[in-house]
Design a protein around this motif. Structure first.
Motif, short mmCIF file in Angstrom:
data_model
loop_
_atom_site.label_atom_id
_atom_site.label_comp_id
_atom_site.label_asym_id
_atom_site.label_seq_id
_atom_site.Cartn_x
_atom_site.Cartn_y
_atom_site.Cartn_z
N GLU A 406 -13.84 0.49 -0.65
CA GLU A 406 -12.95 -0.68 -0.61
C GLU A 406 -11.80 -0.51 -1.60
N GLN A 410 -7.91 -0.16 -0.81
CA GLN A 410 -6.89 -1.00 -1.41
C GLN A 410 -5.85 -0.16 -2.13
N THR A 413 -3.66 1.43 0.39
CA THR A 413 -2.69 0.45 0.90
C THR A 413 -1.58 0.21 -0.11
N ASP A 414 -1.98 0.07 -1.39
CA ASP A 414 -0.98 -0.14 -2.44
C ASP A 414 -0.06 1.07 -2.57
#
Length: 453
Positions: A406, A410, A413-414
Motif C-alpha cells: 500500500e 501510494q 502514485t506520489d
C-alpha cells in the motif's frame, strides 16, 4: 482699431477752432513741424532679393517712400524719444514682478538708454542686415532677462500710441499726418514681427536644448537601464538554464525513483503472493498434521487391540501347552496305542512354545511401536505448535507486506504526480527562459534604438 478711431476723431475735429473746445483740438502753443516732403528718395530696403524678410515687408506694404518719410521726421522726434521710452518702462514697471525681474538683471537707466537708441534707429529709414541684427539683439536681451513676449507687445503698443500722439500734435497736414502714422505703424509692425520671431526662435532653441538635454538624459537612463536589464537578463538566463539543468537531473532521478518504486511495488506484490502461498502451505501442513495425529491415534488404538489379542493368544498358547502336557501324560498311559497321540502332543507343545515366542516378539514390537508412536505424537505436537507460530508470523509478515504494498503504491502514485509536476515545472521554467531571451533581445534592441535617438 485704435488708429482708425483716432483718424476718425481727428477728421471730425480737424475743422474746429481752439475756441470750440474740441477734445482733440491742438493747443495753440504747439509748434507744427516743417517737414520737407520733397526730399530726395533713397533706397531704404537694402537686402538681397532672396532674403526671406522681403515677404514680410511686402505683406505689410513697407516702401522706400515710407522709410524716407520716417527718416524725414527723425530729427523732429529725437527730443521726444526719452518721454516715449518712459512710457515703455512705466507700463512694465507697473507690474511688480516685472520690475523686480528687470532690476535684478540691469538698471532702468541703462535699459532706457538702450531703448532710446533702438527707437532712434527705427527712424533711420533703412532696413538692412544691421537693422535686423539689432532687432534680434533686443529680443535676445528681453528673453535673457525673462521678459515674456506679451509684456513686450503691450509696452511696445504704448510706445506706438505715444508716437502717434506726437505726430498728431506736430503735423498739421491731415494727409501727411495719415501717411506718417501709416509709416510708423508699418515699421512698428515689422519691428514686432522681427522681435517676436526672434522670441520664438529663442524659445525654439531653448526648447530644443531642453529637449536635447531630456533626450540625452533619457538616452543615458535608457542605456543604463537597458545595460542593467541585459546584465540582469543574462544573469537570470544563466540561473534559469542552471535551474532547467537541475530540474532535468531531478526529473531523471524522479523517473528513476518512480521506476524503482514500480519495481519495489512489483517485488512487494510478489512477496505478498509468496507469503500468501506460504500461509496456504502452512495451513495444508496443519491440516496434514491433524490427519497424521488422527492416523497415529488410530495406530495407538490398533496397538492396544493387538496387545489385547496378543494376551489372548498368549493365554491360548499357555492353555495349549498345558493341553499338550496332559496329552503327553495320557499318551504315556496308553502305551503303544498312545504313541501317535504322543507325537501330536509333542508337536502341539512345540507349536505352543513357538506361538508363545512369537507372541513375545509381537508384544516387544508393539511396545517399541508404542514408544515410537508416542515420540511421533510428541514431535507432531511440537510441529503443530511451531506451525502455529510460523503461521502467526506469516500472517504478520503478510500484513507487513500488505502495508508495504500500500505504501509503495501510494509512493508510486506520489512519484508519478511529482513527475508530472516536474514536467510542468520544466515547461514553465523553459518558457521563462525563452521569455528571458526575448527580454534580453528587447533590451538589446532598446539599447540600439537609444543609440540612434
Amino acid at each position: 482699431m485704435r488708429v482708425k478711431q483716432w483718424l476718425k476723431r481727428w477728421r471730425d475735429t480737424a475743422g474746429k477752432t481752439q475756441s470750440d473746445g474740441g477734445a482733440l483740438a491742438q493747443p495753440s502753443h504747439v509748434k507744427h513741424w516743417d517737414i520737407d516732403t520733397e526730399f530726395i528718395m533713397e533706397q531704404g530696403i537694402r537686402l538681397p532679393e532672396s532674403h526671406p524678410i522681403h515677404k514680410q515687408i511686402g505683406m505689410i506694404g513697407i516702401t522706400d517712400s515710407d522709410l524716407s518719410l520716417l527718416r524725414a521726421i527723425k530729427p523732429h522726434l529725437l527730443p521726444h524719444i526719452a518721454s516715449i521710452t518712459d512710457i515703455f518702462y512705466a507700463t512694465i514697471l507697473d507690474v511688480t514682478s516685472l520690475s523686480e525681474m528687470i532690476q535684478s538683471h540691469s538698471t532702468i537707466e541703462r535699459l532706457k538708454k538702450t531703448l532710446e537708441q533702438h527707437i532712434s534707429e527705427i527712424f533711420d529709414g533703412v532696413i538692412d542686415e544691421a537693422f535686423l541684427k539689432k532687432r534680434f539683439k533686443i529680443a535676445e536681451v528681453h528673453h535673457r532677462i525673462g521678459l515674456d513676449s506679451k509684456w513686450y507687445m503691450g509696452a511696445f503698443q504704448n510706445v506706438q500710441n505715444g508716437l502717434i500722439d506726437i505726430i498728431h500734435q506736430h503735423i498739421g497736414d491731415s494727409q501727411l499726418q495719415i501717411r506718417m502714422v501709416m509709416a510708423i505703424m508699418k515699421i512698428m509692425n515689422l519691428e514686432q514681427q522681427i522681435v517676436l520671431e526672434s522670441y520664438e526662435e529663442r524659445h525654439r532653441i531653448e526648447r530644443e536644448q531642453q529637449y536635447q538635454e531630456v533626450k540625452d538624459e533619457l538616452k543615458r537612463n535608457i542605456a543604463e537601464l537597458s545595460s542593467r536589464l541585459a546584465e540582469l537578463t543574462a544573469s537570470t538566463n544563466e540561473t534559469i538554464q542552471s535551474l532547467i539543468a537541475r530540474g532535468m537531473n531531478l526529473n531523471e532521478k524522479v523517473v528513476q525513483t518512480s521506476d524503482s518504486a514500480r519495481h519495489t511495488q512489483a517485488r512487494a506484490e510478489d512477496g505478498e503472493r509468496l507469503i500468501m502461498q506460504f500461509t496456504g502451505s502452512m495451513q495444508q501442513i496443519v491440516a496434514h498434521t491433524h490427519q497424521m495425529k488422527s492416523s497415529i491415534d488410530e495406530l495407538k488404538n490398533t496397538s492396544l487391540r493387538i496387545r489385547s489379542i496378543v494376551g489372548a493368544v498368549k493365554e491360548i498358547a499357555d492353555q495349549t501347552n498345558l493341553l499338550s502336557l496332559n496329552a503327553s501324560i495320557e499318551a504315556a498311559r496308553a502305551g503303544e496305542h498312545g504313541a501317535g497321540f504322543a507325537i501330536v502332543a509333542k508337536e502341539v507343545n512345540k507349536l505352543a512354545a513357538h506361538t508363545k515366542d512369537t507372541v513375545t516378539d509381537i508384544e516387544e514390537l508393539i511396545g517399541n511401536s508404542t514408544l515410537v508412536t508416542n515420540a511421533v505424537v510428541h514431535i507432531i505436537t511440537q510441529v503443530k505448535g511451531n506451525v502455529s507460530t510460523v503461521r502467526e508470523q506469516a500472517d504478520a509478515t503478510g500484513d507487513t507486506f500488505r502495508h508495504i504494498v500500500e505504501q509503495v503504491e501510494q509512493s508510486t502514485t506520489d512519484m508519478e504526480h511529482m513527475q508530472e509536476e516536474m514536467k510542468t515545472l520544466l515547461q514553465i521554467t523553459t518558457g521563462i527562459g525563452q521569455s528571458t531571451d526575448e527580454v534580453a533581445a528587447s533590451a538589446e534592441r532598446l539599447n540600439e534604438a537609444t543609440l540612434h535617438l
